[in-house]
Design a protein around this motif. Structure first.
Motif, PDB file in Angstrom:
ATOM      1  N   GLY A 113       0.805  -1.217   0.000  1.00 19.32           N
ATOM      2  CA  GLY A 113       0.000   0.000   0.000  1.00 19.32           C
ATOM      3  C   GLY A 113       0.837   1.265   0.000  1.00 19.32           C
ATOM      4  O   GLY A 113       0.292   2.367  -0.036  1.00 19.32           O
ATOM      5  N   ASN A 114       2.159   1.128   0.054  1.00 18.80           N
ATOM      6  CA  ASN A 114       3.037   2.295   0.001  1.00 18.80           C
ATOM      7  C   ASN A 114       3.048   2.858  -1.420  1.00 18.80           C
ATOM      8  O   ASN A 114       2.856   2.127  -2.390  1.00 18.80           O
ATOM      9  CB  ASN A 114       4.454   1.921   0.416  1.00 18.80           C
ATOM     10  N   ILE A 115       3.322   4.156  -1.535  1.00 20.70           N
ATOM     11  CA  ILE A 115       3.327   4.833  -2.829  1.00 20.70           C
ATOM     12  C   ILE A 115       4.670   5.515  -3.042  1.00 20.70           C
ATOM     13  O   ILE A 115       5.234   6.096  -2.108  1.00 20.70           O
ATOM     14  CB  ILE A 115       2.224   5.909  -2.891  1.00 20.70           C
ATOM     15  N   THR A 116       5.185   5.464  -4.266  1.00 22.49           N
ATOM     16  CA  THR A 116       6.314   6.316  -4.640  1.00 22.49           C
ATOM     17  C   THR A 116       5.895   7.143  -5.848  1.00 22.49           C
ATOM     18  O   THR A 116       5.166   6.677  -6.728  1.00 22.49           O
ATOM     19  CB  THR A 116       7.588   5.533  -5.002  1.00 22.49           C
ATOM     20  N   LEU A 117       6.332   8.379  -5.845  1.00 26.20           N
ATOM     21  CA  LEU A 117       6.175   9.270  -6.987  1.00 26.20           C
ATOM     22  C   LEU A 117       7.574   9.590  -7.484  1.00 26.20           C
ATOM     23  O   LEU A 117       8.432   9.982  -6.689  1.00 26.20           O
ATOM     24  CB  LEU A 117       5.470  10.564  -6.592  1.00 26.20           C
ATOM     25  N   THR A 118       7.809   9.427  -8.775  1.00 27.98           N
ATOM     26  CA  THR A 118       9.126   9.695  -9.345  1.00 27.98           C
ATOM     27  C   THR A 118       8.976  10.668 -10.494  1.00 27.98           C
ATOM     28  O   THR A 118       8.197  10.431 -11.429  1.00 27.98           O
ATOM     29  CB  THR A 118       9.787   8.397  -9.855  1.00 27.98           C
ATOM     30  N   ASN A 119       9.729  11.771 -10.429  1.00 28.96           N
ATOM     31  CA  ASN A 119       9.766  12.745 -11.516  1.00 28.96           C
ATOM     32  C   ASN A 119      10.980  12.398 -12.366  1.00 28.96           C
ATOM     33  O   ASN A 119      12.113  12.637 -11.957  1.00 28.96           O
ATOM     34  CB  ASN A 119       9.871  14.160 -10.960  1.00 28.96           C
ATOM     35  N   GLU A 120      10.749  11.797 -13.516  1.00 27.42           N
ATOM     36  CA  GLU A 120      11.863  11.320 -14.327  1.00 27.42           C
ATOM     37  C   GLU A 120      12.627  12.458 -15.009  1.00 27.42           C
ATOM     38  O   GLU A 120      13.762  12.272 -15.416  1.00 27.42           O
ATOM     39  CB  GLU A 120      11.361  10.284 -15.322  1.00 27.42           C
ATOM     40  N   ALA A 121      12.038  13.649 -15.097  1.00 26.83           N
ATOM     41  CA  ALA A 121      12.729  14.779 -15.708  1.00 26.83           C
ATOM     42  C   ALA A 121      13.862  15.292 -14.823  1.00 26.83           C
ATOM     43  O   ALA A 121      14.921  15.673 -15.319  1.00 26.83           O
ATOM     44  CB  ALA A 121      11.744  15.901 -16.000  1.00 26.83           C
ATOM     45  N   ASN A 122      13.648  15.299 -13.496  1.00 23.96           N
ATOM     46  CA  ASN A 122      14.682  15.837 -12.610  1.00 23.96           C
ATOM     47  C   ASN A 122      15.176  14.825 -11.568  1.00 23.96           C
ATOM     48  O   ASN A 122      16.043  15.136 -10.771  1.00 23.96           O
ATOM     49  CB  ASN A 122      14.192  17.116 -11.916  1.00 23.96           C
ATOM     50  N   GLY A 123      14.581  13.617 -11.535  1.00 24.65           N
ATOM     51  CA  GLY A 123      15.041  12.573 -10.622  1.00 24.65           C
ATOM     52  C   GLY A 123      14.491  12.655  -9.216  1.00 24.65           C
ATOM     53  O   GLY A 123      14.833  11.823  -8.370  1.00 24.65           O
ATOM     54  N   ASN A 124      13.636  13.621  -8.918  1.00 22.84           N
ATOM     55  CA  ASN A 124      13.060  13.719  -7.574  1.00 22.84           C
ATOM     56  C   ASN A 124      12.162  12.518  -7.294  1.00 22.84           C
ATOM     57  O   ASN A 124      11.481  12.011  -8.186  1.00 22.84           O
ATOM     58  CB  ASN A 124      12.266  15.003  -7.408  1.00 22.84           C
ATOM     59  N   ARG A 125      12.177  12.088  -6.036  1.00 22.15           N
ATOM     60  CA  ARG A 125      11.413  10.901  -5.647  1.00 22.15           C
ATOM     61  C   ARG A 125      10.742  11.153  -4.304  1.00 22.15           C
ATOM     62  O   ARG A 125      11.369  11.652  -3.367  1.00 22.15           O
ATOM     63  CB  ARG A 125      12.339   9.694  -5.546  1.00 22.15           C
ATOM     64  N   ILE A 126       9.458  10.794  -4.217  1.00 20.87           N
ATOM     65  CA  ILE A 126       8.669  10.945  -2.989  1.00 20.87           C
ATOM     66  C   ILE A 126       8.188   9.559  -2.579  1.00 20.87           C
ATOM     67  O   ILE A 126       7.675   8.800  -3.408  1.00 20.87           O
ATOM     68  CB  ILE A 126       7.457  11.868  -3.216  1.00 20.87           C
ATOM     69  N   PHE A 127       8.358   9.233  -1.301  1.00 22.34           N
ATOM     70  CA  PHE A 127       7.861   7.975  -0.748  1.00 22.34           C
ATOM     71  C   PHE A 127       6.816   8.305   0.303  1.00 22.34           C
ATOM     72  O   PHE A 127       7.051   9.112   1.202  1.00 22.34           O
ATOM     73  CB  PHE A 127       9.006   7.183  -0.106  1.00 22.34           C
ATOM     74  N   VAL A 128       5.622   7.685   0.173  1.00 23.34           N
ATOM     75  CA  VAL A 128       4.540   7.871   1.138  1.00 23.34           C
ATOM     76  C   VAL A 128       4.098   6.494   1.633  1.00 23.34           C
ATOM     77  O   VAL A 128       3.587   5.695   0.851  1.00 23.34           O
ATOM     78  CB  VAL A 128       3.337   8.599   0.502  1.00 23.34           C
ATOM     79  N   PRO A 129       4.287   6.200   2.932  1.00 24.98           N
ATOM     80  CA  PRO A 129       3.843   4.897   3.458  1.00 24.98           C
ATOM     81  C   PRO A 129       2.326   4.869   3.600  1.00 24.98           C
ATOM     82  O   PRO A 129       1.681   5.912   3.703  1.00 24.98           O
ATOM     83  CB  PRO A 129       4.529   4.813   4.820  1.00 24.98           C
ATOM     84  N   LEU A 130       1.781   3.668   3.609  1.00 34.41           N
ATOM     85  CA  LEU A 130       0.339   3.501   3.776  1.00 34.41           C
ATOM     86  C   LEU A 130      -0.099   3.913   5.177  1.00 34.41           C
ATOM     87  O   LEU A 130      -1.081   4.604   5.354  1.00 34.41           O
ATOM     88  CB  LEU A 130      -0.051   2.035   3.525  1.00 34.41           C
ATOM     89  N   ARG A 131       0.658   3.483   6.183  1.00 35.65           N
ATOM     90  CA  ARG A 131       0.219   3.634   7.574  1.00 35.65           C
ATOM     91  C   ARG A 131       0.979   4.732   8.318  1.00 35.65           C
ATOM     92  O   ARG A 131       2.110   5.051   8.005  1.00 35.65           O
ATOM     93  CB  ARG A 131       0.412   2.318   8.310  1.00 35.65           C
ATOM     94  N   PHE A 132       0.318   5.209   9.358  1.00 30.38           N
ATOM     95  CA  PHE A 132       0.953   6.127  10.288  1.00 30.38           C
ATOM     96  C   PHE A 132       1.868   5.333  11.209  1.00 30.38           C
ATOM     97  O   PHE A 132       1.588   4.175  11.509  1.00 30.38           O
ATOM     98  CB  PHE A 132      -0.102   6.830  11.150  1.00 30.38           C
ATOM     99  N   PRO A 133       2.949   5.923  11.706  1.00 29.78           N
ATOM    100  CA  PRO A 133       3.739   5.232  12.738  1.00 29.78           C
ATOM    101  C   PRO A 133       2.902   5.198  14.010  1.00 29.78           C
ATOM    102  O   PRO A 133       2.078   6.067  14.250  1.00 29.78           O
ATOM    103  CB  PRO A 133       4.971   6.120  12.897  1.00 29.78           C
ATOM    104  N   CYS A 134       3.105   4.160  14.816  1.00 31.63           N
ATOM    105  CA  CYS A 134       2.256   4.021  15.996  1.00 31.63           C
ATOM    106  C   CYS A 134       2.964   4.512  17.250  1.00 31.63           C
ATOM    107  O   CYS A 134       4.168   4.706  17.283  1.00 31.63           O
ATOM    108  CB  CYS A 134       1.823   2.579  16.170  1.00 31.63           C
TER     109      CYS A 134
END
Length: 147
Positions: A113-134
């Motif tokens: 359920g985790n998501i990554t967004l990758t901007n291939e033009a500039n190489g930026n990468r965002i990681f968003v986990p599914l869950r909150f830390p407990c």
């Protein structure tokens, strides 16, 4: 009246007399189910997920929108990503999203359920986990989170 109690004909009260001995030897009788303690709901540690921007930790909160995604960062920034009309998915089957500045991002959704967004033009990468830390476990509990 008599009852056949394991090859012996005994009075009804005599079969009951054998019950404690049978239980002590290893026989089992179904006991009434105990009322389980309700499991408390998982409470987020502080309301922020452990996200990453270019592999550097930065807390965020994501919001799924129809046809897109909004990410609010703890440093005060936020960005909305909308599906790219006409392009849909890239060759690998990932969704293509456009940010409000015009950048194109490839969204990958992983099995957990985790998501990554990758901007291939500039190489930026965002990681968003599914869950909150407990929160840390309560006294007497094992150090794992309940979800």
């Amino acid at each position: 009246m008599s009852i056949d109690c394991r090859r012996q004909v005994l009075k009804p009260w005599a079969c009951l007399a054998w019950l404690p001995l049978l239980l002590a030897v290893g026989g089992r009788v179904a006991a009434p189910a105990r009322a389980e303690q309700p499991v408390p709901p998982q409470i987020p540690r502080d309301g922020w997920k452990d996200c990453e921007y270019n592999d550097k930790p930065l807390a965020c909160v994501d919001e799924q929108l129809p046809g897109g995604l909004k990410i609010r960062w703890k440093d005060g920034q936020s960005m909305t990503y909308r599906s790219v009309s006409g392009k849909g998915k890239d060759a690998s089957g990932s969704d293509l999203l456009r940010d409000r500045l015009g950048g194109i991002w490839r969204r990958e959704l992983f099995v957990q359920g985790n998501i990554t967004l990758t901007n291939e033009a500039n190489g930026n990468r965002i990681f968003v986990p599914l869950r909150f830390p407990c929160k840390p476990p309560l006294k007497g509990e094992v150090g794992y989170c309940r979800y």
